[in-house]
Design a protein around this motif. Sequence first.
Motif, PDB file in Angstrom:
ATOM      1  N   GLU A 231      62.204  13.106 149.315  1.00  0.00           N
ATOM      2  CA  GLU A 231      61.863  14.456 148.844  1.00  0.00           C
ATOM      3  C   GLU A 231      61.672  14.453 147.332  1.00  0.00           C
ATOM      4  OE1 GLU A 231      60.948  18.385 149.580  1.00  0.00           O
ATOM      5  OE2 GLU A 231      61.681  16.991 151.118  1.00  0.00           O
ATOM      6  N   GLY A 232      60.533  14.975 146.888  1.00  0.00           N
ATOM      7  CA  GLY A 232      60.262  15.097 145.462  1.00  0.00           C
ATOM      8  C   GLY A 232      59.664  13.862 144.805  1.00  0.00           C
ATOM      9  N   GLU A 233      59.588  12.749 145.535  1.00  0.00           N
ATOM     10  CA  GLU A 233      59.097  11.501 144.926  1.00  0.00           C
ATOM     11  C   GLU A 233      57.615  11.577 144.572  1.00  0.00           C
ATOM     12  OE1 GLU A 233      59.887   7.623 143.445  1.00  0.00           O
ATOM     13  OE2 GLU A 233      61.213   9.218 144.146  1.00  0.00           O
ATOM     14  N   LEU A 234      56.818  12.210 145.422  1.00  0.00           N
ATOM     15  CA  LEU A 234      55.383  12.341 145.130  1.00  0.00           C
ATOM     16  C   LEU A 234      55.179  13.090 143.820  1.00  0.00           C
ATOM     17  CD1 LEU A 234      52.386  12.084 145.836  1.00  0.00           C
ATOM     18  CD2 LEU A 234      52.614  14.125 147.278  1.00  0.00           C
ATOM     19  N   GLU A 235      55.916  14.175 143.640  1.00  0.00           N
ATOM     20  CA  GLU A 235      55.810  14.954 142.407  1.00  0.00           C
ATOM     21  C   GLU A 235      56.202  14.111 141.191  1.00  0.00           C
ATOM     22  OE1 GLU A 235      56.618  17.943 145.697  1.00  0.00           O
ATOM     23  OE2 GLU A 235      57.156  15.889 145.203  1.00  0.00           O
ATOM     24  N   LYS A 236      57.258  13.320 141.320  1.00  0.00           N
ATOM     25  CA  LYS A 236      57.694  12.468 140.210  1.00  0.00           C
ATOM     26  C   LYS A 236      56.624  11.431 139.856  1.00  0.00           C
ATOM     27  CE  LYS A 236      62.643  12.741 141.337  1.00  0.00           C
ATOM     28  NZ  LYS A 236      63.787  11.967 141.912  1.00  0.00           N
ATOM     29  N   ILE A 237      56.008  10.856 140.889  1.00  0.00           N
ATOM     30  CA  ILE A 237      54.966   9.847 140.658  1.00  0.00           C
ATOM     31  C   ILE A 237      53.769  10.469 139.956  1.00  0.00           C
ATOM     32  CG2 ILE A 237      53.277   8.363 141.810  1.00  0.00           C
ATOM     33  CD1 ILE A 237      55.477   7.756 143.906  1.00  0.00           C
ATOM     34  N   ILE A 238      53.356  11.650 140.416  1.00  0.00           N
ATOM     35  CA  ILE A 238      52.222  12.345 139.795  1.00  0.00           C
ATOM     36  C   ILE A 238      52.486  12.581 138.312  1.00  0.00           C
ATOM     37  CG2 ILE A 238      50.929  14.522 139.729  1.00  0.00           C
ATOM     38  CD1 ILE A 238      51.463  14.702 142.803  1.00  0.00           C
ATOM     39  N   GLN A 239      53.703  12.984 137.980  1.00  0.00           N
ATOM     40  CA  GLN A 239      54.066  13.288 136.592  1.00  0.00           C
ATOM     41  C   GLN A 239      54.173  12.030 135.730  1.00  0.00           C
ATOM     42  OE1 GLN A 239      57.709  15.468 137.091  1.00  0.00           O
ATOM     43  NE2 GLN A 239      56.691  17.245 138.006  1.00  0.00           N
ATOM     44  N   SER A 240      54.365  10.871 136.382  1.00  0.00           N
ATOM     45  CA  SER A 240      54.610   9.642 135.624  1.00  0.00           C
ATOM     46  C   SER A 240      53.337   8.906 135.203  1.00  0.00           C
ATOM     47  CB  SER A 240      55.487   8.688 136.448  1.00  0.00           C
ATOM     48  OG  SER A 240      54.749   8.114 137.528  1.00  0.00           O
ATOM     49  N   VAL A 241      52.197   9.299 135.755  1.00  0.00           N
ATOM     50  CA  VAL A 241      50.944   8.598 135.449  1.00  0.00           C
ATOM     51  C   VAL A 241      49.832   9.574 135.062  1.00  0.00           C
ATOM     52  CG1 VAL A 241      51.442   6.620 136.948  1.00  0.00           C
ATOM     53  CG2 VAL A 241      50.230   8.600 137.881  1.00  0.00           C
ATOM     54  N   SER A 242      48.810   9.036 134.424  1.00  0.00           N
ATOM     55  CA  SER A 242      47.665   9.869 134.035  1.00  0.00           C
ATOM     56  C   SER A 242      46.420   9.556 134.871  1.00  0.00           C
ATOM     57  CB  SER A 242      47.355   9.680 132.546  1.00  0.00           C
ATOM     58  OG  SER A 242      47.073   8.319 132.267  1.00  0.00           O
ATOM     59  N   ILE A 243      46.492   8.514 135.703  1.00  0.00           N
ATOM     60  CA  ILE A 243      45.355   8.174 136.564  1.00  0.00           C
ATOM     61  C   ILE A 243      45.424   9.010 137.854  1.00  0.00           C
ATOM     62  CG2 ILE A 243      44.980   5.847 135.672  1.00  0.00           C
ATOM     63  CD1 ILE A 243      46.653   4.743 137.945  1.00  0.00           C
ATOM     64  N   PRO A 244      44.295   9.130 138.577  1.00  0.00           N
ATOM     65  CA  PRO A 244      44.283   9.947 139.792  1.00  0.00           C
ATOM     66  C   PRO A 244      45.260   9.447 140.857  1.00  0.00           C
ATOM     67  CG  PRO A 244      42.043   9.478 139.067  1.00  0.00           C
ATOM     68  CD  PRO A 244      42.953   8.630 138.230  1.00  0.00           C
ATOM     69  N   VAL A 245      45.865  10.385 141.558  1.00  0.00           N
ATOM     70  CA  VAL A 245      46.789  10.090 142.652  1.00  0.00           C
ATOM     71  C   VAL A 245      46.206  10.627 143.956  1.00  0.00           C
ATOM     72  CG1 VAL A 245      49.066  10.591 143.633  1.00  0.00           C
ATOM     73  CG2 VAL A 245      48.835  10.112 141.184  1.00  0.00           C
ATOM     74  N   VAL A 246      46.141   9.750 144.949  1.00  0.00           N
ATOM     75  CA  VAL A 246      45.686  10.147 146.286  1.00  0.00           C
ATOM     76  C   VAL A 246      46.880  10.074 147.229  1.00  0.00           C
ATOM     77  CG1 VAL A 246      44.159   9.573 148.215  1.00  0.00           C
ATOM     78  CG2 VAL A 246      43.360   9.273 145.865  1.00  0.00           C
TER      79      VAL A 246
END
Length: 204
Positions: free
Chosen positions: A144-159
Amino acid sequence: MKDSLKLYLVTEESIPLPELLAIVEEAIKGGVTAVQLREKTNSGKLFFEKAVQLKKLTSRYGVPLYINDRVDIALAAEADGIHVGQEDLPLAHIKRIVPSTVRVGVSAGTVEEAIAAEKDGADYIGVGAVFPTASKDNAKVLPEGELEKIIQSVSIPVVAIGGIKLNNLDRLKDLPIAGVAIVSEIMKADSPRQAASLLRTKLY
């Protein structure tokens, strides 16, 4: 680049080539914006044949084709991109081999993997599994919440990938992701075109 990842179709290898081409074409007509050819057990020869035929098809529609894992097949078939996992050839070495025009995506399941992928030159990352999925045997659902953390940690696109269906897509709509990767919801649909169209409509 970001828009091309919006509705990212990942194929299933059990489907014969003629049927595969028909499904992918219908899916593109329905709104798929990128296609990844994923093969795990078929021979290199069959993988290459599928890649060549799919490349001809996707090029007609201006949709990029990504090859899963196999850098050699991606280069031989003149694919638009490659997608690799954590256990595949290291990204830094891939970037030395492929032309700068070939996009490279990397699977990431943790913040550390995502940051490393960006540092090594990934063009985008695939993050999952966001929901339980039967399409990949060893897929672990993200905490829970890991996707959000990953999105915040990078500037490249996330799929986002893994178990994404029409009935749970709403749970991702407020996240700043570049797109979603879909397997069975399109590949096993009675009408791949309609399935893609419905998913695409919900993405906007």
